[in-house]
Enzyme design. Structure first.
Site, PDB file in Angstrom:
ATOM      1  N   GLU A   1      -1.925   0.703  13.563  1.00 47.83           N
ATOM      2  CA  GLU A   1      -3.071   1.106  12.741  1.00 47.83           C
ATOM      3  C   GLU A   1      -4.385   0.882  13.480  1.00 47.83           C
ATOM      4  O   GLU A   1      -5.281   1.724  13.448  1.00 47.83           O
ATOM      5  CB  GLU A   1      -3.081   0.315  11.434  1.00 47.83           C
ATOM      6  CG  GLU A   1      -4.244   0.639  10.521  1.00 47.83           C
ATOM      7  CD  GLU A   1      -4.168  -0.103   9.209  1.00 47.83           C
ATOM      8  OE1 GLU A   1      -4.799   0.357   8.235  1.00 47.83           O
ATOM      9  OE2 GLU A   1      -3.473  -1.136   9.143  1.00 47.83           O
TER      10      GLU A   1
ATOM     11  N   GLU B   1       0.852  -1.188   0.000  1.00 46.55           N
ATOM     12  CA  GLU B   1       0.000   0.000   0.000  1.00 46.55           C
ATOM     13  C   GLU B   1       0.887   1.236   0.000  1.00 46.55           C
ATOM     14  O   GLU B   1       1.190   1.785  -1.039  1.00 46.55           O
ATOM     15  CB  GLU B   1      -0.938  -0.027   1.210  1.00 46.55           C
ATOM     16  CG  GLU B   1      -2.045   1.005   1.140  1.00 46.55           C
ATOM     17  CD  GLU B   1      -3.135   0.731   2.157  1.00 46.55           C
ATOM     18  OE1 GLU B   1      -4.002   1.590   2.298  1.00 46.55           O
ATOM     19  OE2 GLU B   1      -3.117  -0.337   2.802  1.00 46.55           O
TER      20      GLU B   1
END
Length: 910
Positions: A746, A468
Site C-alpha cells: 500500500e 476494511e
C-alpha cells in the site's frame, strides 16, 4: 478431411458458463484458429437450436469480419430457456468454410420479478447486536415421478452454501458475493438434476451474516449496514418427464437450527466446534424435532439480477514452505507467498481440543505482525470432535490475507503436511503475461498479478486483510488498465459498475461514492472526490479499450455524464477550476507523513482539475462512439474551456507548474494540459530534472504513479523511465521486491529498511494501486498495446532501455493470442510478433518513419539498436479525443508520440 481453420465454441456476453444468464439476447464472440498467414474472416454463419431441436435462428452465410460481441441473431430468449449455438466462418486465401464450432449451451435464468414465487425466510429475531452462529436451514419434500431436469435459483441476504440430499451444490464460495443490496441482489442458477431422486429429498443451506449484516468498516466498524436479518431466497424447479413441474421454495415450512459454526465473520474469523455437528442434517430422515420454524420476510426491494462474471472459487492450494519458531516460542508456518484465502487442516486429537490459527502478512521482530490488521482478529478456531480418525476442517464464510499463520494447540508434534493454504478469488481467466531479462522486474510483475487476484474477491477491494476490504473507487480507477490486460475482468467489473451507477444516481447530487458498495457514513463519504469519482469514466473506458464492448459504455453512460456534469458545475463556480482543497489528491505520496497520507507535494486542486479535463475528454470520445453527437460536442467545448482555466491557474508561460512535482508534470503532459509547444518541452525537461534530483526514486502517489513513466517517454526521456523502474532504493517499485515482497504494498515503505512495519495506522502489504505501472511495462517496455479499441489492430512499439536485453508480453485478445517480444543481439534489435487471425499489427521500429503492417501469423523483424531520446514535437495536446493514434495510456491521442529508444532493457520471449 482436415481443415486448417477451426472456430472456438462461441462465448455469450462475458460468461464462461452461460447457465442462468440475465441477458435474453446475449451477444456472441468467437476466435478462429489457423496457421494460414494473413488470414482474415470474410463471412460467418450462426445457428441457434432450441432444447427441442427446433432451429431458432440461422443467419446463413453473412459477409463481414465481425466476431466479437456480435448481436444475437434470433428472437429474445424467455426465462428458463435453453439453446445451443454453433458458428462457422469463411476466410483465407481460398475463402473456404471452416467446420462448425463446438456447441455452446446457453440457458436464461429468471428474467422477470413475476418468475419468482419463493419468499425470503430468516432465522433471526433482529434483536441481536453481536455475531450470530451460522444457521442451518432445511426442508424435506417428496418427488413423485421421473425427473427430466431440475434447477435451483438461490440467493441470500448474507452468505450461503446450499446442499441437497447431503451433497454440496456448486463450488462457489462466499455466495452471493457483495452487491449494493439496496439496489441489486444477485442470484445463482444451479443444475441440480443429478442430486435429486424420486421419493424423499431434502434441501438445505448454511446461512451466515457475510457483508449484509456482519461487521464492516474500521475503528470498530458497525453491523447491520443493510438490515438486521439474514435471509435465504431459494426456488427449486423440478421438471418431470411427464411435462409437469414441481416447485420447492423457501417459505414458512422451512426449519432452522444452529450447528458447529458458532461464529463466522469476514474480519474476525471463524470458530467451528465439531462436537456440535448435526450428521445428515440436509438428508431425508434427519431428526429435526428440535428445529425451529423460520419466519417469512417481505420480498426483497432490490432487483434480482443474474451474475455478469464468474464467482469466487477455490483456485489452488499452497503447501507450507517453512516452519518457524518465533522468539516467544510460537509455531508459525510460512507459505512463501502473501495470498488470500484460508487454511485447511487435517488433524487428529481428543474431543474438545482446540487448534487456533492466527493470520498475518508479515513478521516483525520474528513474531506475527498483527498491528496492520487493526481490529480484524483474523483468527480461526477448530474444536475437535475426537473420533480418533483424521478430521478435516476449512472455514466457510471468512477469508484472510496472509503469508504467515501461527498454529497454536496442535495435538502432539506439529505436522506441516496437515496444513495447507486454500487460495480464493474471483475465478478470472488469465489473459496477460510479461517477462524480461531482469528477475527483480519479473518478480514485481508477478507481485502485481498476486495483488490483483487477492483483491478481486467478488468486488475490487483495496486490501484483503485488515478491517476494511472495501471497493475503493480510486484504487481501481488507476489500476483498471493493468487489470484488463492481465485478466478477463469485464464481466466482474461490469457488474461492479452497475452498483457504482446505482449508488451514485441514488444520491441527490449524483456524486460517486468513495467505496462501492457504499457503507461510509457522511460527511466525508458523501462528498465528490477527484480521481475516486472519475472511476465512473476511467473504469468503463479501460474495459472497453480491451474488450471492445460498446454496450458496457452505453450502460454506464448516464453515470459518466452525471459525474462530469456535477464536477463541471463545481468548476464553473470556481471560474473553471474545481476549488475544493478537501480532496484525497495524490494519495500516498511517499513524502506524506505516516499519519497523513493525503499530505502530498502536489496541490489537490491541480489533481482535481486535471482529472476533470481527462474525464471530459474521454466522455467526448465516448459520446462519439455512442453516436451522442450533441453530447460529444458539448463535452469537447467544455474540455477546451477547462484547459484554458487550468493553464491560467496552474501553468506559467515558461512551462512551470504551481506544484513543482513529478505528479503535476505527469498529469499535465499525459492529459495535454500545456497549451504551448515551448511549455510542453520545458515541462518535460523539468520533469526529467525532478526525477534526476530524486535519484530516480518515485515521488508520486495514486494520481501520478500510473502516468510518470508515460510522461517521461512522451517527453523524450524514456531512458529515465527505465532508470526509475530499475531503481531499488526506497521509494521505488523494486524496493519491496528486495525486501522479499510477494505482493504490491500500500505504501512505498510499508516495511522500513530495518524490517519494521511502517508506523502509520494504515499500511497493507497487499494493495494493487501502486502496481499500475505494469500497464507501462506491457505497452512500452514490451511494446504490446491495442492500436484500435478492442484489439482488431495491434500496436507493437518496443522500447528497449536501462539494462534490459530482452522483453516480452502476451495478451489473449478477443481475436486470439497476441505477442510482442524483443531482444538485443549486438547492434541489432530483433522483434518477434504474433498476430491472431482477424487482426493486424503495426510494428514501429527505430530508424523507420512508418510502421510495418503485418497480418495474422508469427513475424520476425530486425532493426538497428539505437540509443535515441528524441524530444517530442507535438502539434496538439497528446490526449485529445478523435484521433486514431493511441499511446495506450488509456485515452485517445491526437498527436504522435515519440519513439525514444534507450539503452537495452529486457524481457524473455516465450
Amino acid at each position: 478431411m482436415q481443415h486448417p481453420t477451426t472456430v472456438t465454441a462461441p462465448v455469450l456476453e462475458h460468461h464462461r458458463l452461460a447457465l442462468g444468464i440475465g441477458e435474453p439476447a446475449p451477444r456472441l464472440s468467437w476466435r478462429t484458429r489457423t496457421d494460414e498467414p494473413d488470414w482474415v474472416q470474410q463471412a460467418y454463419r450462426i445457428r441457434i437450436v432450441g432444447a427441442d431441436g427446433a432451429t431458432l435462428a440461422d443467419t446463413g452465410r453473412t459477409p463481414g469480419a465481425d466476431c466479437v460481441l456480435v448481436p444475437w441473431p434470433g428472437p429474445p430468449l424467455p426465462s428458463r430457456t435453453r439453446a445451443t449455438v454453433r458458428v462457422r466462418v469463411w476466410g483465407g486465401a481460398d475463402g473456404a468454410p471452416s467446420p462448425w464450432s463446438e456447441a455452446s449451451t446457453v440457458e436464461t435464468g429468471l428474467l422477470a420479478p413475476s418468475d419468482w414465487c419463493a419468499r425470503l425466510v430468516t432465522p433471526d429475531t433482529g434483536e441481536d447486536e453481536e455475531a450470530l452462529p451460522v444457521a442451518l436451514l432445511r426442508r424435506d419434500f417428496r418427488i413423485e415421478g421421473d425427473i427430466a431436469s431440475a434447477r435451483l435459483y438461490v440467493t441470500a441476504h448474507g452468505t450461503y452454501e446450499p446442499e441437497i440430499n447431503g451433497a454440496r451444490v456448486g463450488d462457489e464460495v462466499l455466495e452471493p458475493g457483495w452487491t449494493s443490496y439496496h439496489h441489486r441482489l444477485r442470484y445463482r442458477t444451479h443444475d441440480v438434476t443429478a442430486l435429486l431422486r424420486p421419493g424423499p429429498n431434502t434441501i438445505g443451506a448454511l446461512l451466515g451474516e457475510g457483508w449484509h449484516s456482519g461487521r464492516l468498516g474500521w475503528d470498530g466498524g458497525r453491523r447491520h449496514h443493510y438490515g438486521r436479518h439474514r435471509s435465504l431466497l431459494a426456488q427449486l424447479e423440478i421438471h418431470r418427464t411427464d411435462g409437469t413441474t414441481q416447485l420447492v421454495t423457501t417459505d414458512d415450512q422451512w426449519a432452522w437450527a444452529t450447528g458447529p459454526l458458532v461464529r463466522s465473520e469476514l474480519y474476525d474469523g471463524e470458530t467451528y466446534d465439531a462436537r456440535l455437528e448435526r450428521d445428515g442434517w440436509s438428508q431425508p430422515g434427519h431428526d429435526s424435532r428440535d428445529w425451529t420454524r423460520v419466519r417469512e420476510l417481505p420480498p426483497p426491494t432490490a432487483r434480482l439480477t443474474a451474475p455478469t462474471g464468474p464467482p469466487v472459487r477455490r483456485t489452488r492450494t499452497v503447501p507450507v514452505r517453512e516452519v518457524l519458531t518465533t522468539p516467544s516460542g510460537r509455531t508459525v508456518v510460512d507459505f512463501g507467498q502473501n495470498l488470500v484465502g484460508r487454511l485447511r487442516l487435517r488433524v487428529t486429537g481428543p474431543a474438545g481440543h482446540t487448534v487456533t490459527l492466527r493470520h498475518a502478512e508479515t513478521l516483525e521482530n520474528g513474531e506475527l505482525a498483527l498491528r496492520p490488521l487493526r481490529q480484524a482478529s483474523a483468527t480461526d478456531r477448530y474444536v475437535m470432535r475426537g473420533t480418533g480418525e483424521p478430521e478435516t476442517y476449512e472455514p466457510r464464510f471468512t477469508v484472510h490475507g496472509f503469508r504467515y499463520a501461527e498454529v497454536d494447540g496442535w495435538p502432539g508434534p506439529f505436522d506441516p503436511t496437515g496444513v495447507e493454504a486454500v487460495v480464493l478469488h474471483t475465478d478470472l481467466e488469465r489473459t496477460g503475461w510479461f517477462e524480461s531479462s531482469d528477475p527483480l522486474l519479473n518478480r514485481f510483475h508477478e507481485n502485481v498479478v498476486h495483488s490483483l487476484l487477492g483483491n478481486f474477491v467478488d468486488i475490487p477491494t483495496d486490501c484483503p486483510q485488515r478491517d476494511e476490504r472495501l471497493g475503493w473507487t480510486g484504487d481501481i480507477a488507476v489500476f483498471a488498465p493493468t487489470a484488463a490486460f492481465l485478466h478477463d475482468c469485464t464481466g466482474m467489473l461490469g457488474g461492479w459498475l452497475r452498483d457504482l451507477a446505482a449508488e451514485q444516481l441514488a444520491r441527490p447530487d449524483h456524486s460517486v461514492p468513495l467505496v462501492v458498495p457504499d457503507i461510509l457514513d457522511p460527511p466525508a463519504g458523501h462528498q465528490p472526490h477527484a480521481l475516486w469519482g472519475d472511476a465512473a469514466v476511467l473504469v468503463p473506458w479501460a474495459l472497453y479499450r480491451n474488450s471492445g464492448d460498446l454496450g458496457l459504455l452505453r450502460a454506464q453512460y448516464p453515470s459518466m455524464t452525471a459525474w462530469v456534469g456535477l464536477v463541471a458545475g463545481r468548476a464553473a463556480e470556481g471560474g473553471g477550476v474545481w476549488r475544493d482543497p478537501d480532496q484525497l489528491g495524490d494519495w500516498l505520496d511517499p513524502a506524506a507523513p505516516p499519519e497523513d497520507p493525503a499530505a502530498a507535494r502536489t496541490d489537490a486542486e491541480l489533481v482535481a482539475a486535471a482529472h476533470l479535463i481527462h474525464s471530459t475528454d474521454l466522455l467526448a470520445e465516448i459520446g462519439e462512439l455512442l453516436d451522442e453527437k450533441d453530447d460529444a460536442g458539448r463535452h469537447r467545448a467544455l474540455a477546451a474551456r477547462l484547459r484554458t482555466a487550468f493553464a491560467d491557474e496552474f501553468v506559467t508561460p515558461a512551462g512551470r507548474l504551481s506544484s513543482d512535482s513529478q505528479t503535476a508534470y505527469a498529469l499535465a503532459l499525459c492529459f495535454g494540459l500545456l497549451p504551448g509547444e515551448r511549455q510542453r518541452l520545458r515541462a518535460g525537461e523539468r520533469l526529467a530534472q525532478l526525477v534526476r534530483r530524486a535519484g530516480f526514486r518515485i515521488a508520486t502517489g495514486f494520481a501520478g504513479t500510473p502516468l510518470i513513466c508515460d510522461a517521461l517517454s512522451l517527453a523524450g526521456h524514456a531512458r529515465l523511465a527505465h532508470r526509475m523502474v530499475a531503481e531499488q532504493h526506497c521509494p521505488s517499485w523494486l524496493y519491496p521486491v528486495t525486501m522479499g515482497a510477494t505482493t504490491v504494498w500500500e505504501r512505498w515503505d510499508s516495511m522500513l529498511p530495518d524490517g519494521t512495519v511502517n508506523p502509520g495506522q494504515m499500511t497493507s502489504f497487499n494493495h494493487y494501486a501502486l502496481g499500475s505501472v505494469a500497464d507501462w511495462l506491457h505497452r512500452s517496455v514490451a511494446g504490446l498495446s491495442a492500436a484500435e479499441l478492442g484489439w482488431r489492430r495491434i500496436r507493437v512499439s518496443p522500447s528497449p532501455g536501462g539494462t534490459l536485453t530482452r522483453a516480452w508480453a502476451a495478451h489473449l485478445t478477443p481475436y486470439g493470442r497476441a505477442e510482442a517480444g524483443w531482444r538485443i543481439e549486438g547492434p541489432t534489435l530483433v522483434v518477434e510478433v504474433l498476430v491472431p487471425p482477424g487482426a493486424q499489427a503495426d510494428i514501429h521500429l527505430p530508424g523507420r518513419s512508418a510502421p510495418l503492417t503485418r497480418g495474422a501469423g508469427r513475424h520476425v523483424v530486425e532493426a538497428p539498436h539505437l540509443i535515441d531520446d528524441r524530444p517530442v514535437t507535438v502539434t496538439g495536446h497528446p490526449f485529445v479525443a478523435g484521433s486514431d493514434r493511441d499511446c495506450g495510456c488509456g485515452a485517445p491521442n491526437a498527436a504522435p508520440h515519440p519513439e525514444p529508444h534507450g539503452r537495452p532493457h529486457a524481457e524473455t520471449p516465450p
